[in-house]
Motif scaffolding. Structure first.
Motif, PDB file in Angstrom:
ATOM      1  N   LEU A  60      21.184 -25.221 -33.920  1.00 43.02           N
ATOM      2  CA  LEU A  60      19.720 -25.360 -33.976  1.00 43.02           C
ATOM      3  C   LEU A  60      19.004 -24.098 -33.521  1.00 43.02           C
ATOM      4  O   LEU A  60      17.847 -23.885 -33.872  1.00 43.02           O
ATOM      5  N   PHE A  61      19.672 -23.268 -32.731  1.00 45.45           N
ATOM      6  CA  PHE A  61      19.084 -22.022 -32.259  1.00 45.45           C
ATOM      7  C   PHE A  61      20.053 -20.872 -32.528  1.00 45.45           C
ATOM      8  O   PHE A  61      21.273 -21.071 -32.587  1.00 45.45           O
ATOM      9  N   GLU A  62      19.472 -19.692 -32.680  1.00 46.99           N
ATOM     10  CA  GLU A  62      20.268 -18.472 -32.597  1.00 46.99           C
ATOM     11  C   GLU A  62      19.607 -17.581 -31.566  1.00 46.99           C
ATOM     12  O   GLU A  62      18.386 -17.548 -31.434  1.00 46.99           O
ATOM     13  N   ARG A  63      20.417 -16.889 -30.783  1.00 49.05           N
ATOM     14  CA  ARG A  63      19.880 -16.080 -29.686  1.00 49.05           C
ATOM     15  C   ARG A  63      19.666 -14.643 -30.137  1.00 49.05           C
ATOM     16  O   ARG A  63      20.548 -14.028 -30.738  1.00 49.05           O
ATOM     17  N   ARG A  64      18.461 -14.131 -29.888  1.00 52.74           N
ATOM     18  CA  ARG A  64      18.144 -12.731 -30.153  1.00 52.74           C
ATOM     19  C   ARG A  64      17.636 -12.127 -28.855  1.00 52.74           C
ATOM     20  O   ARG A  64      16.476 -12.328 -28.485  1.00 52.74           O
ATOM     21  N   THR A  91      17.022 -21.940 -36.086  1.00 61.29           N
ATOM     22  CA  THR A  91      17.677 -21.795 -37.384  1.00 61.29           C
ATOM     23  C   THR A  91      16.937 -22.669 -38.395  1.00 61.29           C
ATOM     24  O   THR A  91      16.000 -23.392 -38.050  1.00 61.29           O
ATOM     25  N   GLU A  92      17.370 -22.626 -39.655  1.00 60.44           N
ATOM     26  CA  GLU A  92      16.747 -23.490 -40.667  1.00 60.44           C
ATOM     27  C   GLU A  92      16.933 -24.964 -40.291  1.00 60.44           C
ATOM     28  O   GLU A  92      15.994 -25.761 -40.383  1.00 60.44           O
ATOM     29  N   ALA A  93      18.148 -25.304 -39.837  1.00 63.17           N
ATOM     30  CA  ALA A  93      18.382 -26.685 -39.396  1.00 63.17           C
ATOM     31  C   ALA A  93      17.513 -27.020 -38.188  1.00 63.17           C
ATOM     32  O   ALA A  93      17.013 -28.146 -38.041  1.00 63.17           O
ATOM     33  N   GLY A  94      17.299 -26.034 -37.309  1.00 62.72           N
ATOM     34  CA  GLY A  94      16.460 -26.247 -36.142  1.00 62.72           C
ATOM     35  C   GLY A  94      15.020 -26.543 -36.505  1.00 62.72           C
ATOM     36  O   GLY A  94      14.365 -27.389 -35.882  1.00 62.72           O
TER      37      GLY A  94
END
Length: 301
Positions: free
Chosen positions: A51-55, A62-65
């Motif tokens: 659900l998340f990606e870390r930057r 994310t798209e699913a998030g």
């Protein structure tokens, strides 16, 4: 399986998604970051998607998030609506939450509210803002209705219902000194500075088309995105204002301003925008039933 879905996990995800920062959410909820991270990881496992990606230090959906957040917003808004509706039962006063475009005529708003202004059993909560912010509040069930002058698009994603309340004529209005001895609208516009709404409004589009047909290039005294400010500038004699007479009905009644005439084929339409709700506010139904009273142009003068 739906029986395995944990709404506590969803609520933690929802909180972090709106805060955009795990540390901030942990401090607000008085929990450890690791505890919240575990809850979100369990939600991701049950959904089968990250659900998340870390930057860096930021968490990006994310798209699913984003899809999950849309559903979470709807789920928790429905819960607030349920509580709000059921808690109103048995109370002597019922609230109605109305959002209004910040630039909308205050006189028009008062006409819309008039049927409930003296009701001791009704609490009126008014919010103003941009159309985008108000419609977002309507979708989130924080508002019962939005008053606006341009109907929003409606499709499966944005299920807005636009109730046409009134179509008001638009006139050329000014102080007696500016209108003295002149009656022809085209001559007035050609010789006097004009106070206009901004270029993206229906009134301005109609006005520009009208002067183009006449071959007139008027002097613009002011270009304003607020009807209340147009009213004040007209009262100060800055120029002739192009607006619905309902905006300045008090000044027209007192004689402080005068109506030079109605501009041909130019009008402003007012809408009450709602969405379908399982628990509609009964006060709103009463207001919409009385909307026909707002549609008589004779009330605007």
């Amino acid at each position: 399986m739906m029986s395995e879905f944990n709404y506590h996990h969803l609520r933690y995800f929802w909180a972090v998604a709106h805060d955009g920062n795990l540390t901030r959410t942990a401090e607000r909820l008085n929990l450890s970051q690791s505890a919240i991270s575990v809850q979100i990881k369990q939600l991701e496992a049950s959904l089968g998607h990250a659900l998340f990606e870390r930057r860096g230090r930021q968490l990006i959906l994310t798209e699913a998030g984003r899809i999950a957040l849309d559903h979470a917003d709807a789920i928790f808004a429905a819960g607030r609506e349920l509580l709000g509706t059921l808690q109103e039962k048995g109370r002597s006063r019922q609230a109605i939450r109305i959002g209004s475009l910040a630039t909308l005529s205050r006189n028009f708003q008062m006409e819309f509210l008039r049927p409930i202004l003296d009701r001791p059993d009704v609490e009126i909560i008014l919010r103003s803002g941009t159309s985008a912010a108000l419609l977002q509040g309507l979708e989130a069930l924080n508002l019962d209705v939005v008053l606006i002058n341009t109907p929003p698009s409606r499709d499966a994603v944005t299920p807005f219902i636009s109730h046409r309340l009134s179509e008001q004529p638009v006139s050329l209005v000014g102080t007696p000194e500016r209108l003295r001895g002149k009656s022809d609208l085209a001559e007035l516009v050609a010789r006097q500075p004009v106070i206009l709404p901004t270029a993206d409004t229906g009134i301005r589009i109609g006005f520009d088309a009208w002067i183009d047909r006449l071959g007139i290039r008027p002097q613009i005294g002011a270009e304003v995105d607020d009807m209340a400010m147009m009213r004040l500038l007209a009262r100060q004699g800055v120029g002739l204002a192009v607006l619905p007479p309902i905006v300045v009905q008090d000044e027209l009644t007192s004689g402080r301003l005068q109506e030079a005439g109605r501009l041909p084929d130019i009008g402003e339409t007012f809408y009450a925008v709602t969405i379908t709700r399982r628990f509609p506010n009964p006060i709103l139904a009463e207001l919409l039933e009385s909307r026909s009273n707002l549609g008589d142009p004779r009330q605007a003068s």
